[in-house]
Design an enzyme around this catalytic site. Structure first.
Site, PDB file in Angstrom:
ATOM      1  N   SER A  18      85.296  -7.925 -13.860  1.00  0.00           N
ATOM      2  CA  SER A  18      84.506  -9.124 -13.556  1.00  0.00           C
ATOM      3  C   SER A  18      84.316  -9.867 -14.874  1.00  0.00           C
ATOM      4  O   SER A  18      84.464  -9.287 -15.956  1.00  0.00           O
ATOM      5  CB  SER A  18      83.153  -8.744 -12.935  1.00  0.00           C
ATOM      6  OG  SER A  18      82.478  -7.788 -13.725  1.00  0.00           O
ATOM      7  N   GLU A  20      82.037 -12.882 -17.163  1.00  0.00           N
ATOM      8  CA  GLU A  20      80.793 -13.658 -17.295  1.00  0.00           C
ATOM      9  C   GLU A  20      81.068 -14.961 -18.037  1.00  0.00           C
ATOM     10  O   GLU A  20      81.753 -14.969 -19.058  1.00  0.00           O
ATOM     11  CB  GLU A  20      79.742 -12.833 -18.051  1.00  0.00           C
ATOM     12  CG  GLU A  20      78.428 -13.587 -18.202  1.00  0.00           C
ATOM     13  CD  GLU A  20      77.371 -12.761 -18.903  1.00  0.00           C
ATOM     14  OE1 GLU A  20      77.046 -11.668 -18.417  1.00  0.00           O
ATOM     15  OE2 GLU A  20      76.891 -13.212 -19.963  1.00  0.00           O
ATOM     16  N   ASP A 112      64.209 -13.591 -21.841  1.00  0.00           N
ATOM     17  CA  ASP A 112      63.410 -13.474 -23.068  1.00  0.00           C
ATOM     18  C   ASP A 112      62.503 -14.681 -23.214  1.00  0.00           C
ATOM     19  O   ASP A 112      62.842 -15.780 -22.776  1.00  0.00           O
ATOM     20  CB  ASP A 112      64.337 -13.353 -24.281  1.00  0.00           C
ATOM     21  CG  ASP A 112      65.054 -12.022 -24.284  1.00  0.00           C
ATOM     22  OD1 ASP A 112      64.367 -10.987 -24.170  1.00  0.00           O
ATOM     23  OD2 ASP A 112      66.292 -12.023 -24.369  1.00  0.00           O
ATOM     24  N   PHE A 222      74.198 -11.521 -33.216  1.00  0.00           N
ATOM     25  CA  PHE A 222      73.830 -11.361 -31.813  1.00  0.00           C
ATOM     26  C   PHE A 222      73.488  -9.892 -31.520  1.00  0.00           C
ATOM     27  O   PHE A 222      72.485  -9.583 -30.861  1.00  0.00           O
ATOM     28  CB  PHE A 222      75.015 -11.853 -30.976  1.00  0.00           C
ATOM     29  CG  PHE A 222      74.739 -11.955 -29.510  1.00  0.00           C
ATOM     30  CD1 PHE A 222      73.575 -12.548 -29.046  1.00  0.00           C
ATOM     31  CD2 PHE A 222      75.667 -11.486 -28.583  1.00  0.00           C
ATOM     32  CE1 PHE A 222      73.333 -12.655 -27.681  1.00  0.00           C
ATOM     33  CE2 PHE A 222      75.428 -11.578 -27.225  1.00  0.00           C
ATOM     34  CZ  PHE A 222      74.256 -12.159 -26.776  1.00  0.00           C
ATOM     35  N   HIS A 272      83.071  -5.245 -17.021  1.00  0.00           N
ATOM     36  CA  HIS A 272      82.541  -6.612 -17.001  1.00  0.00           C
ATOM     37  C   HIS A 272      82.782  -7.210 -18.388  1.00  0.00           C
ATOM     38  O   HIS A 272      82.346  -6.641 -19.394  1.00  0.00           O
ATOM     39  CB  HIS A 272      81.037  -6.569 -16.698  1.00  0.00           C
ATOM     40  CG  HIS A 272      80.405  -7.910 -16.545  1.00  0.00           C
ATOM     41  ND1 HIS A 272      80.549  -8.687 -15.416  1.00  0.00           N
ATOM     42  CD2 HIS A 272      79.611  -8.629 -17.386  1.00  0.00           C
ATOM     43  CE1 HIS A 272      79.875  -9.818 -15.555  1.00  0.00           C
ATOM     44  NE2 HIS A 272      79.304  -9.806 -16.745  1.00  0.00           N
TER      45      HIS A 272
HETATM   46  P1  FAD Z   1      63.503  -5.768 -17.592  1.00  0.00           P
HETATM   47  O1  FAD Z   1      64.423  -4.903 -16.821  1.00  0.00           O
HETATM   48  O2  FAD Z   1      62.362  -6.332 -16.846  1.00  0.00           O
HETATM   49  O3  FAD Z   1      62.926  -5.004 -18.825  1.00  0.00           O
HETATM   50  C1  FAD Z   1      63.750  -4.702 -19.937  1.00  0.00           C
HETATM   51  C2  FAD Z   1      63.239  -3.485 -20.654  1.00  0.00           C
HETATM   52  O4  FAD Z   1      61.979  -3.765 -21.248  1.00  0.00           O
HETATM   53  C3  FAD Z   1      63.046  -2.310 -19.757  1.00  0.00           C
HETATM   54  O5  FAD Z   1      64.256  -1.603 -19.619  1.00  0.00           O
HETATM   55  C4  FAD Z   1      61.956  -1.564 -20.447  1.00  0.00           C
HETATM   56  O6  FAD Z   1      62.545  -0.689 -21.372  1.00  0.00           O
HETATM   57  C5  FAD Z   1      61.190  -2.617 -21.203  1.00  0.00           C
HETATM   58  N1  FAD Z   1      59.960  -2.905 -20.469  1.00  0.00           N
HETATM   59  C6  FAD Z   1      59.763  -3.874 -19.595  1.00  0.00           C
HETATM   60  N2  FAD Z   1      58.511  -3.834 -19.115  1.00  0.00           N
HETATM   61  C7  FAD Z   1      57.920  -2.809 -19.730  1.00  0.00           C
HETATM   62  C8  FAD Z   1      56.628  -2.247 -19.675  1.00  0.00           C
HETATM   63  N3  FAD Z   1      55.658  -2.746 -18.877  1.00  0.00           N
HETATM   64  N4  FAD Z   1      56.342  -1.179 -20.462  1.00  0.00           N
HETATM   65  C9  FAD Z   1      57.290  -0.671 -21.267  1.00  0.00           C
HETATM   66  N5  FAD Z   1      58.542  -1.157 -21.363  1.00  0.00           N
HETATM   67  C10 FAD Z   1      58.852  -2.201 -20.589  1.00  0.00           C
HETATM   68  N6  FAD Z   1      69.136 -13.438 -20.434  1.00  0.00           N
HETATM   69  C11 FAD Z   1      69.040 -14.712 -19.989  1.00  0.00           C
HETATM   70  O7  FAD Z   1      68.117 -15.431 -20.402  1.00  0.00           O
HETATM   71  N7  FAD Z   1      69.929 -15.237 -19.094  1.00  0.00           N
HETATM   72  C12 FAD Z   1      70.956 -14.508 -18.595  1.00  0.00           C
HETATM   73  O8  FAD Z   1      71.739 -15.005 -17.779  1.00  0.00           O
HETATM   74  C13 FAD Z   1      71.099 -13.152 -19.027  1.00  0.00           C
HETATM   75  N8  FAD Z   1      72.082 -12.359 -18.559  1.00  0.00           N
HETATM   76  C14 FAD Z   1      72.149 -11.048 -18.942  1.00  0.00           C
HETATM   77  C15 FAD Z   1      73.152 -10.230 -18.393  1.00  0.00           C
HETATM   78  C16 FAD Z   1      73.246  -8.890 -18.785  1.00  0.00           C
HETATM   79  C17 FAD Z   1      74.324  -8.018 -18.140  1.00  0.00           C
HETATM   80  C18 FAD Z   1      72.364  -8.354 -19.765  1.00  0.00           C
HETATM   81  C19 FAD Z   1      72.490  -6.925 -20.213  1.00  0.00           C
HETATM   82  C20 FAD Z   1      71.375  -9.163 -20.311  1.00  0.00           C
HETATM   83  C21 FAD Z   1      71.247 -10.502 -19.907  1.00  0.00           C
HETATM   84  N9  FAD Z   1      70.238 -11.337 -20.413  1.00  0.00           N
HETATM   85  C22 FAD Z   1      70.138 -12.636 -19.974  1.00  0.00           C
HETATM   86  C23 FAD Z   1      69.295 -10.833 -21.416  1.00  0.00           C
HETATM   87  C24 FAD Z   1      68.005 -10.288 -20.772  1.00  0.00           C
HETATM   88  O9  FAD Z   1      67.280 -11.324 -20.169  1.00  0.00           O
HETATM   89  C25 FAD Z   1      67.186  -9.628 -21.893  1.00  0.00           C
HETATM   90  O10 FAD Z   1      67.814  -8.461 -22.331  1.00  0.00           O
HETATM   91  C26 FAD Z   1      65.704  -9.377 -21.582  1.00  0.00           C
HETATM   92  O11 FAD Z   1      65.054  -9.032 -22.804  1.00  0.00           O
HETATM   93  C27 FAD Z   1      65.443  -8.227 -20.620  1.00  0.00           C
HETATM   94  O12 FAD Z   1      65.809  -8.526 -19.346  1.00  0.00           O
HETATM   95  P2  FAD Z   1      65.845  -7.348 -18.234  1.00  0.00           P
HETATM   96  O13 FAD Z   1      66.204  -7.973 -16.953  1.00  0.00           O
HETATM   97  O14 FAD Z   1      66.666  -6.236 -18.708  1.00  0.00           O
HETATM   98  O15 FAD Z   1      64.305  -6.963 -18.256  1.00  0.00           O
END
Ligand code: FAD
Length: 301
Positions: A18, A20, A112, A222, A272
């Site tokens: 896939s 991105e 973020d 990055f 991916h």
């Molecule tokens: P979450 O899964 O909500 O949390 C991430 C981590 O933070 C958790 O695994 C946990 O370890 C820690 N955490 C969260 N809450 C708590 C808590 N209450 N207590 C303790 N620890 C906690 N960013 C963008 O802006 N746009 C995009 O399109 C985008 N695409 C992405 C695609 C992929 C495949 C990846 C890997 C990242 C992408 N990102 C993107 C970046 C992503 O938004 C960041 O990494 C962000 O910091 C975390 O998102 P998440 O969904 O993993 O968060």
């Protein structure tokens, strides 16, 4: 080991890929993306995903890119969606808009804070608290294919692996059916992570995110923000190539192909690619692993 790979190769092991993309923000980048889409579409990827700017900053452009993919190709589009800095109503509105366009796949993310990676994350007072809540909302809304992020070197904000994997488990419990990893260069790290995840009772595919290195210097910056370790051996391979783009490109293909082929050895069948909207490296690596356009056959050959 090499002999074993050759035998698998001959057996016609099926590999799936896939890609991105990110939404372009000027005409030159739009042209580059169009070229990339046209070049990669014949490889028949499982899906292609389009990133989404935190806080909704790319809402229109993400939608435009998704529409372009649906109009110009037969590839299955997946919309990234973040919930940071947005209330639930707004996020739900984006889901409705994308669903009305025909989107059935989402990559559900927290995102973020606008101040950048590393700034303290605070949920929006009327928003989804994290990606797990967003996954739950998507799963309740409809019959979507939901991917989430996973972190082989753990998320930079996470205290430890246990916390990190607990979050992944919540995402799966709420309806995620695939995780895509942050990019990494050490396959042992990925393998150990998958073992940890399985021990935690998580059985969804953990698809490795592969970043072909288009620009080593930029990638290092990055990687620092994402918590990805850049091994010394990798730095040595790109040493002295800043002003030698042709060799840089050849080395990048070799490095990524080596990483992917080693993962194939370890039994991985889905990959991916973070394309950075560039076709050449992803296309070359796919060619090397037998993912080819010719007849749509995706067996390693
Ligand atoms: P979450 O899964 O909500 O949390 C991430 C981590 O933070 C958790 O695994 C946990 O370890 C820690 N955490 C969260 N809450 C708590 C808590 N209450 N207590 C303790 N620890 C906690 N960013 C963008 O802006 N746009 C995009 O399109 C985008 N695409 C992405 C695609 C992929 C495949 C990846 C890997 C990242 C992408 N990102 C993107 C970046 C992503 O938004 C960041 O990494 C962000 O910091 C975390 O998102 P998440 O969904 O993993 O968060």
């Amino acid at each position: 080991m090499r002999y074993q790979f050759t035998r698998r190769h001959e057996a016609g092991q099926k590999l799936r890929v896939s890609f991105e993309f990110f939404p372009p923000n000027n005409d030159g980048m739009a042209e580059r993306l169009s070229h990339t889409i046209a070049r990669l579409a014949p490889l028949n990827p499982s899906f292609v995903s389009v990133t989404y700017g935190a806080g909704g900053s790319t809402r229109e452009r993400t939608a435009t890119t998704l529409r372009q993919i649906m109009r110009e190709t037969a590839m299955a589009p997946a919309a990234h969606l973040t919930c940071v800095d947005a209330d639930r109503e707004t996020v739900d509105g984006v889901v409705e808009e994308f669903a009305a366009m025909g989107i059935r796949r989402f990559v559900a993310l927290r995102g973020d804070p606008a101040e950048g990676v590393g700034a303290a994350y605070r949920p929006h007072p009327r928003g989804y608290t994290n990606s797990a809540e967003l996954v739950g909302a998507l799963a309740r809304r409809g019959d979507f294919d939901i991917s989430v992020a996973a972190y082989p070197e753990k998320h930079p904000e996470s205290f430890d692996f246990a916390t990190d994997i607990e979050m992944l488990k919540r995402k799966v419990d709420n309806g995620a059916t695939r995780a895509i990893t942050q990019f990494f260069f050490d396959n042992d790290v990925y393998e150990r992570y998958v073992e940890r995840v399985r021990r935690a009772g998580i059985y969804i595919p953990i698809v490795p995110g592969i970043l072909p290195v288009h620009n080593f210097t930029q990638m290092v910056r990055f990687a620092g923000r994402c918590g990805t370790h850049v091994p010394d051996w990798l730095a040595k391979r790109f040493q002295g190539l800043d002003n030698d783009p042709a060799t840089h490109q050849l080395v990048a293909v070799a490095v990524a192909a080596e990483q992917v082929l080693d993962l194939v050895e370890r039994g991985v069948e889905d990959f991916h690619f973070y394309t950075m909207n560039r076709a050449e490296l992803a296309f070359a690596i796919c060619h090397m692993i037998g993912v080819r356009a010719a007849d749509g056959v995706r067996a390693a050959a």
